[in-house]
Design a protein around this motif. Structure first.
Motif, short mmCIF file in Angstrom:
data_model
loop_
_atom_site.label_atom_id
_atom_site.label_comp_id
_atom_site.label_asym_id
_atom_site.label_seq_id
_atom_site.Cartn_x
_atom_site.Cartn_y
_atom_site.Cartn_z
N LEU A 5 0.69 -1.16 -0.02
CA LEU A 5 -0.07 0.08 0.05
C LEU A 5 0.84 1.41 0.09
CD1 LEU A 5 -2.74 -0.94 2.52
CD2 LEU A 5 -2.92 -0.72 -0.08
N VAL A 6 1.99 1.30 0.77
CA VAL A 6 2.89 2.44 0.63
C VAL A 6 3.45 2.51 -0.66
CG1 VAL A 6 4.84 3.31 1.78
CG2 VAL A 6 3.06 2.70 3.18
N ALA A 7 3.69 1.45 -1.35
CA ALA A 7 4.31 1.53 -2.41
C ALA A 7 3.32 2.06 -3.52
CB ALA A 7 4.96 0.14 -3.07
N LEU A 8 2.26 1.66 -3.29
CA LEU A 8 1.29 2.24 -4.41
C LEU A 8 0.90 3.75 -3.90
CD1 LEU A 8 -1.34 1.72 -6.43
CD2 LEU A 8 -2.67 1.17 -4.29
N LEU A 9 1.03 4.15 -2.83
CA LEU A 9 0.85 5.55 -2.59
C LEU A 9 1.83 6.37 -3.08
CD1 LEU A 9 -0.67 7.93 -0.97
CD2 LEU A 9 0.58 7.20 0.98
N ILE A 10 3.24 5.77 -3.04
CA ILE A 10 4.33 6.59 -3.57
C ILE A 10 3.97 6.84 -4.95
CG2 ILE A 10 6.66 6.29 -4.11
CD1 ILE A 10 6.94 5.05 -1.22
N ASP A 11 3.64 5.55 -5.84
CA ASP A 11 3.48 5.59 -7.27
C ASP A 11 2.43 6.65 -7.53
OD1 ASP A 11 5.74 4.13 -7.80
OD2 ASP A 11 4.25 2.03 -7.45
N TRP A 12 1.52 6.73 -6.91
CA TRP A 12 0.34 7.48 -7.22
C TRP A 12 0.77 8.93 -7.03
CZ3 TRP A 12 -3.80 6.46 -9.67
CH2 TRP A 12 -4.84 7.44 -9.84
N VAL A 13 1.46 9.38 -5.86
CA VAL A 13 2.04 10.67 -5.80
C VAL A 13 2.95 11.05 -6.99
CG1 VAL A 13 3.25 12.24 -4.27
CG2 VAL A 13 1.62 10.69 -3.28
N GLY A 24 0.70 20.71 -17.06
CA GLY A 24 0.65 21.99 -16.53
C GLY A 24 -0.07 22.21 -15.44
N TRP A 25 -0.11 23.35 -14.79
CA TRP A 25 -1.04 23.52 -13.67
C TRP A 25 -2.48 23.84 -14.15
CZ3 TRP A 25 0.23 22.22 -8.95
CH2 TRP A 25 1.64 22.21 -8.55
N THR A 26 -2.40 24.33 -15.46
CA THR A 26 -3.83 24.79 -15.89
C THR A 26 -4.39 23.49 -16.38
OG1 THR A 26 -3.06 25.16 -17.89
CG2 THR A 26 -3.44 27.08 -16.27
N GLY A 27 -3.76 22.40 -16.73
CA GLY A 27 -4.36 21.08 -17.29
C GLY A 27 -4.61 19.97 -16.09
N VAL A 28 -3.97 20.15 -15.22
CA VAL A 28 -4.13 19.24 -14.05
C VAL A 28 -3.99 19.91 -12.72
CG1 VAL A 28 -3.83 17.19 -12.68
CG2 VAL A 28 -3.40 17.19 -15.20
N ARG A 29 -5.05 20.17 -12.16
CA ARG A 29 -4.71 20.78 -10.78
C ARG A 29 -4.36 20.00 -9.54
NH1 ARG A 29 -9.01 22.63 -13.69
NH2 ARG A 29 -10.29 20.93 -12.78
N PHE A 30 -3.70 20.39 -8.68
CA PHE A 30 -3.09 19.66 -7.49
C PHE A 30 -3.54 20.34 -6.31
CE2 PHE A 30 -0.25 17.63 -4.78
CZ PHE A 30 -0.47 16.24 -5.14
N PRO A 31 -4.23 19.81 -5.50
CA PRO A 31 -4.93 18.45 -5.44
C PRO A 31 -5.90 18.41 -6.58
CG PRO A 31 -5.81 19.45 -3.46
CD PRO A 31 -4.62 20.27 -4.22
N LEU A 55 9.58 -3.62 -17.79
CA LEU A 55 10.74 -3.64 -17.96
C LEU A 55 11.78 -3.91 -16.96
CD1 LEU A 55 11.03 -0.65 -20.50
CD2 LEU A 55 10.70 -3.06 -21.16
N THR A 56 11.46 -3.61 -15.81
CA THR A 56 12.60 -3.65 -14.90
C THR A 56 12.20 -4.66 -13.54
OG1 THR A 56 11.81 -1.96 -13.51
CG2 THR A 56 13.48 -1.48 -15.07
N GLY A 57 10.64 -4.56 -13.46
CA GLY A 57 10.22 -5.52 -12.20
C GLY A 57 9.96 -4.53 -11.26
N PHE A 58 10.37 -3.23 -11.30
CA PHE A 58 9.98 -2.44 -10.15
C PHE A 58 9.42 -1.06 -10.49
CE2 PHE A 58 14.19 -4.18 -9.35
CZ PHE A 58 14.16 -4.76 -7.98
N SER A 59 8.67 -0.54 -9.85
CA SER A 59 7.84 0.83 -9.78
C SER A 59 8.91 1.44 -8.94
CB SER A 59 6.44 1.18 -9.64
OG SER A 59 6.41 0.48 -8.47
N ILE A 60 8.75 2.69 -8.95
CA ILE A 60 9.49 3.45 -8.16
C ILE A 60 9.15 3.28 -6.58
CG2 ILE A 60 10.10 5.81 -7.36
CD1 ILE A 60 9.74 6.71 -10.23
#
Length: 117
Positions: A5-13, A24-31, A55-60
């Motif tokens: 779950l932590v890995a998923l959260l990191i990938d989502w962020v 860009g900021w106008t294309g996607v607002r954060f949050p 390709l690597t077996g890992f996401s960040i």
């Protein structure tokens, strides 16, 4: 389960910030504000994670949390199977339904398994 779950959260962020960087900021607002922003972030998430895991077996996130995704041979699953897995993961329900050995339906469909790196 917690490390996944932590890995998923990191990938989502990371996908959220990548979407802002790409559109860009106008294309996607954060949050994110609204379904359009969520769909863009989800699309970036699917592409990023599928390419990295395929390709690597890992996401960040998986790399940071010491996890790896493998096929039955112990190698990365390839981009197409990773794409299928990531699309199913983003639908949430296949990831919640698990077998006794903690494999979600998305892993079963892609023929993958999460292991410690």
């Amino acid at each position: 389960m917690g490390r996944r779950l932590v890995a998923l959260l990191i990938d989502w962020v990371i996908a959220s910030f990548s979407a802002v960087a790409l559109f860009g900021w106008t294309g996607v607002r954060f949050p994110p504000d609204g379904i359009r922003d969520q769909l863009i972030i989800n699309g970036v998430f699917v592409v990023e994670v599928a390419i990295l895991v395929g390709l690597t077996g890992f996401s960040i996130g998986k790399r940071i949390m010491g996890l790896r995704l493998i096929n039955p041979d112990g190698r990365p699953i390839g981009v197409l199977r990773a794409l299928l897995r990531t699309v199913l993961l983003s639908l949430v329900i296949p990831a919640i339904v698990m077998t006794d050995d903690k494999r979600g339906l998305h892993d079963l469909a892609a023929g993958s398994k999460v292991v410690k790196a």
